[in-house]
Motif scaffolding. Structure first.
Motif, PDB file in Angstrom:
ATOM      1  N   HIS A 149       0.835  -1.268  -0.105  1.00 26.80           N
ATOM      2  CA  HIS A 149      -0.078  -0.010   0.145  1.00 26.80           C
ATOM      3  C   HIS A 149       0.967   1.180   0.008  1.00 26.80           C
ATOM      4  CE1 HIS A 149       0.831   0.552   4.183  1.00 26.80           C
ATOM      5  NE2 HIS A 149       0.395  -0.675   4.493  1.00 26.80           N
ATOM      6  N   ALA A 150       2.181   1.097   0.451  1.00 30.35           N
ATOM      7  CA  ALA A 150       2.929   2.315   0.478  1.00 30.35           C
ATOM      8  C   ALA A 150       3.834   2.376  -0.979  1.00 30.35           C
ATOM      9  CB  ALA A 150       4.004   2.167   1.433  1.00 30.35           C
ATOM     10  N   ASN A 151       3.833   1.457  -1.494  1.00 30.53           N
ATOM     11  CA  ASN A 151       4.524   1.312  -2.925  1.00 30.53           C
ATOM     12  C   ASN A 151       3.592   0.902  -3.913  1.00 30.53           C
ATOM     13  OD1 ASN A 151       6.260   1.164  -5.045  1.00 30.53           O
ATOM     14  ND2 ASN A 151       7.892  -0.049  -3.864  1.00 30.53           N
ATOM     15  N   PRO A 152       3.065   1.833  -4.960  1.00 31.39           N
ATOM     16  CA  PRO A 152       2.285   1.098  -6.061  1.00 31.39           C
ATOM     17  C   PRO A 152       2.982   0.197  -6.974  1.00 31.39           C
ATOM     18  CG  PRO A 152       2.323   3.425  -6.007  1.00 31.39           C
ATOM     19  CD  PRO A 152       3.176   3.042  -4.884  1.00 31.39           C
ATOM     20  N   ASP A 153       4.208   0.521  -7.034  1.00 31.88           N
ATOM     21  CA  ASP A 153       4.930  -0.420  -7.925  1.00 31.88           C
ATOM     22  C   ASP A 153       5.331  -1.815  -7.494  1.00 31.88           C
ATOM     23  OD1 ASP A 153       4.927   1.800  -9.645  1.00 31.88           O
ATOM     24  OD2 ASP A 153       6.947   2.655  -9.122  1.00 31.88           O
ATOM     25  N   ARG A 154       5.244  -2.043  -6.162  1.00 34.28           N
ATOM     26  CA  ARG A 154       5.464  -3.392  -5.776  1.00 34.28           C
ATOM     27  C   ARG A 154       4.262  -4.195  -5.664  1.00 34.28           C
ATOM     28  NH1 ARG A 154       9.799  -4.236  -0.847  1.00 34.28           N
ATOM     29  NH2 ARG A 154      11.342  -3.883  -2.625  1.00 34.28           N
ATOM     30  N   PHE A 165       6.962 -14.460  -6.994  1.00 29.71           N
ATOM     31  CA  PHE A 165       7.405 -13.493  -7.849  1.00 29.71           C
ATOM     32  C   PHE A 165       7.064 -12.127  -7.159  1.00 29.71           C
ATOM     33  CE2 PHE A 165       8.902 -15.758 -11.549  1.00 29.71           C
ATOM     34  CZ  PHE A 165       8.582 -16.964 -11.345  1.00 29.71           C
ATOM     35  N   ARG A 166       7.950 -11.371  -7.477  1.00 31.62           N
ATOM     36  CA  ARG A 166       7.854  -9.587  -6.962  1.00 31.62           C
ATOM     37  C   ARG A 166       8.084  -8.853  -8.071  1.00 31.62           C
ATOM     38  NH1 ARG A 166      11.291  -7.658  -2.204  1.00 31.62           N
ATOM     39  NH2 ARG A 166      12.520  -6.672  -4.026  1.00 31.62           N
ATOM     40  N   THR A 167       7.428  -7.926  -8.262  1.00 33.97           N
ATOM     41  CA  THR A 167       7.623  -6.734  -9.308  1.00 33.97           C
ATOM     42  C   THR A 167       8.175  -5.448  -8.323  1.00 33.97           C
ATOM     43  OG1 THR A 167       7.052  -5.470 -11.149  1.00 33.97           O
ATOM     44  CG2 THR A 167       5.343  -6.165  -9.546  1.00 33.97           C
ATOM     45  N   ASP A 168       9.005  -4.539  -8.672  1.00 36.27           N
ATOM     46  CA  ASP A 168       9.103  -3.244  -8.074  1.00 36.27           C
ATOM     47  C   ASP A 168       8.971  -2.129  -9.264  1.00 36.27           C
ATOM     48  OD1 ASP A 168       9.684  -4.383  -5.597  1.00 36.27           O
ATOM     49  OD2 ASP A 168      11.741  -4.933  -6.062  1.00 36.27           O
ATOM     50  N   ASP A 169       8.589  -2.427 -10.225  1.00 31.97           N
ATOM     51  CA  ASP A 169       8.519  -1.608 -11.093  1.00 31.97           C
ATOM     52  C   ASP A 169       7.260  -1.501 -12.008  1.00 31.97           C
ATOM     53  OD1 ASP A 169       8.592  -3.561 -12.668  1.00 31.97           O
ATOM     54  OD2 ASP A 169      10.640  -3.196 -13.674  1.00 31.97           O
ATOM     55  N   GLY A 170       6.082  -1.898 -10.979  1.00 36.54           N
ATOM     56  CA  GLY A 170       4.651  -1.647 -11.506  1.00 36.54           C
ATOM     57  C   GLY A 170       4.228  -2.740 -12.601  1.00 36.54           C
ATOM     58  N   GLY A 171       4.978  -3.620 -12.548  1.00 39.67           N
ATOM     59  CA  GLY A 171       4.693  -5.080 -13.353  1.00 39.67           C
ATOM     60  C   GLY A 171       5.333  -5.467 -14.770  1.00 39.67           C
ATOM     61  N   GLY A 208       5.878  -5.845   3.823  1.00 39.73           N
ATOM     62  CA  GLY A 208       7.006  -6.698   3.312  1.00 39.73           C
ATOM     63  C   GLY A 208       6.959  -7.943   4.515  1.00 39.73           C
ATOM     64  N   ARG A 209       5.897  -7.914   5.390  1.00 40.31           N
ATOM     65  CA  ARG A 209       6.038  -9.101   6.378  1.00 40.31           C
ATOM     66  C   ARG A 209       4.931  -9.954   5.840  1.00 40.31           C
ATOM     67  NH1 ARG A 209       7.395 -10.402  11.610  1.00 40.31           N
ATOM     68  NH2 ARG A 209       5.814 -11.259  12.899  1.00 40.31           N
ATOM     69  N   ILE A 210       5.375 -11.010   5.234  1.00 36.14           N
ATOM     70  CA  ILE A 210       4.513 -11.812   4.410  1.00 36.14           C
ATOM     71  C   ILE A 210       4.672 -13.431   4.966  1.00 36.14           C
ATOM     72  CG2 ILE A 210       3.858 -12.977   2.056  1.00 36.14           C
ATOM     73  CD1 ILE A 210       5.348 -10.507   1.103  1.00 36.14           C
ATOM     74  N   PHE A 211       3.503 -14.205   5.042  1.00 36.93           N
ATOM     75  CA  PHE A 211       3.449 -15.440   5.617  1.00 36.93           C
ATOM     76  C   PHE A 211       3.118 -16.389   4.402  1.00 36.93           C
ATOM     77  CE2 PHE A 211       2.557 -12.402   8.915  1.00 36.93           C
ATOM     78  CZ  PHE A 211       3.499 -12.730   9.880  1.00 36.93           C
ATOM     79  N   ARG A 212       3.690 -17.524   4.401  1.00 35.23           N
ATOM     80  CA  ARG A 212       3.618 -18.425   3.335  1.00 35.23           C
ATOM     81  C   ARG A 212       3.413 -19.877   3.509  1.00 35.23           C
ATOM     82  NH1 ARG A 212       8.097 -17.991  -1.595  1.00 35.23           N
ATOM     83  NH2 ARG A 212       7.953 -20.168  -2.433  1.00 35.23           N
TER      84      ARG A 212
END
Lengths: 350, 92
Positions: A149-154, A165-171, A208-212
């Motif tokens: 919610h703090a970083n729309p590109d992530r 998978f993670r994107t840091d540039d909006g996909g 960034g605190r994620i449970f899997r």
């Protein structure tokens, strides 16, 4: 405060509603004979449901009121002639006005107009590791999407049996984030994939605190998926499918199953495990759940919370039973229903 | 241009808003099917795969004849013909 559950089954959808979370009403089935695989209440109002048929394929429907549904004319689809097929939508999420559909064959599609039109996310769908993507037992599916919610590109997504998978540039570009997680199968070339993520949950204050809940165990990341550590203290098994978090208390809920080759509740008892300390430890929170001769599992999309105070927790089983707790798992009520196999469960307030 | 009646199985009612009987026009079976999905585009992905062929378990009968037995879909149609869709159901 009333709660509305969308229960998607292998043979149709059901509305399960309550004004007080004590007395429940069941309506349905709608989409009779179709699998209802995902649901979404749109921020702008109305509902979206994903359905699929082994015969007639998938579709997305929209409804203003949950009663009358209209199929989207141009749903997510791979290009004609592509060797990938759109078999099923596994998850629908909305963030900042964009709807995300995670699909099988694994991929991600987005809609900026409330589901009327869709476009693929090529950076993920055509990822350089794609040739090494292997299906899990449920198929090759993108079943989880998380946002920052703090970083729309992530954005994060979970693909079985490939990994997170993670994107840091909006996909535009996506990077596998599975360090510390055991392989489900090792790819000869791409060592960062081959992980069978089953379910994902996220701290609402710290994205960034994620449970899997992975095939290989219950993991936690505190750094946005850069690294993962196993946290299974108290769990009878690391295997299971759903993991959900109550936003108010940060309590986590999971449903462990006996070993991956069996995938059954241990001892014929449906047991929910709860962590009140961010996954450091887990304890059974199963009072009232079927305790003997019960062999229904809970699939990854079939457990949800309502985030009320106290929080409600809801789940449906592969045996078609529904179980509700309105006190964060302290006690459970088994609703007097026997639905088809429950594939999806969403909980919405109001 | 001949007009035929198209019958759909009940499973497709959500797609058509409950309608199970439609009309479509064309000089051949292929043209009728093209007209059908032009009139009801939401049906297209449910009847045909990405290659434009009938989905594996979709059966299409023209006047009672399984169209899979036809050499092609260029067979002529006449006013009053029927096209019936069914799903192949296997198992015991």
């Amino acid at each position: 405060m009333g709660v509305r559950l969308l229960v998607g089954t292998s043979k149709g959808g059901f509305w399960v509603t309550s004004d007080d979370r004590r007395e429940w009403a069941v309506e349905g089935p709608f989409f009779k004979g179709w699998k209802v695989t995902a649901g979404l209440r749109l921020a702008g109002g109305g509902f979206m449901a994903a359905v699929a048929s082994d015969i007639y394929g998938p579709a997305i429907f929209l409804s203003a009121d949950g009663e009358e549904w209209e199929q989207v004319e141009e749903g997510p689809a791979y290009p004609d002639g592509d060797d990938r097929r759109l078999r099923q939508v596994w998850t629908l999420r909305e963030h900042r006005g964009t709807v995300y559909a995670g699909v099988q064959d694994a991929g991600l599609f987005t809609s900026g107009d409330g589901g009327r039109s869709w476009k693929p996310v090529p950076g993920l769908n055509d990822h350089e590791t794609r040739g090494g993507w292997m299906p899990g037992a449920g198929g090759l599916c993108c079943h989880a999407v998380l946002f920052d919610h703090a970083n729309p590109d992530r954005v994060w997504c979970g693909i079985s049996a490939v990994g997170v998978f993670r994107t840091d540039d909006g996909g535009t570009t996506w990077t596998p984030k599975n360090r510390g997680v055991y392989w489900a199968h090792e790819d000869e070339e791409f060592k960062e994939i081959g992980h069978c993520v089953h379910g994902m949950a996220q701290d609402p204050d710290d994205p960034g605190r994620i449970f899997r809940q992975d095939h290989s165990g219950m993991y936690r990341s505190g750094d946005g998926g850069e690294s993962w550590t196993k946290n299974e203290t108290g769990l009878p098994s690391g295997f299971g499918f759903p993991v959900v978090m109550d936003d108010a208390t940060r309590y986590l809920f999971a449903v462990p199953l006996e070993a991956d080759q069996y995938r059954l509740p241990a001892g014929g008892a449906i047991r929910v495990y709860r962590s009140t300390d961010g996954g450091d430890s887990w304890h059974s929170a199963s009072a009232g759940l079927p305790a003997e001769h019960a062999y229904g599992g809970v699939l990854r999309g079939a457990m949800a919370v309502d985030n009320l105070d106290p929080g409600g927790v809801y789940m449906g089983t592969t045996s078609g039973t529904l179980h509700v707790s309105r006190d964060l798992g302290e006690s459970w009520v088994n609703l007097p229903v026997m639905l088809p196999r429950v594939l999806h469960l969403s909980a919405w307030v109001g | 241009m001949p007009t035929v009646t198209v019958h759909l199985p009940s499973l497709l009612e959500p797609v058509t808003g409950g309608v199970r009987e439609l009309t479509a026009s064309g000089g051949s079976l292929r043209e009728v099917l093209d007209d059908l999905v032009a009139r009801e585009p939401r049906l297209k992905p449910h009847l045909f795969n990405e290659a434009g062929e009938f989905r594996r378990h979709v059966l299409c009968f023209h006047n009672g004849t399984n169209t899979r037995w036809l050499a092609c879909l260029d067979a002529p149609v006449a006013d009053g013909d029927t096209v019936l869709f069914m799903q192949a159901v296997s198992g015991g």
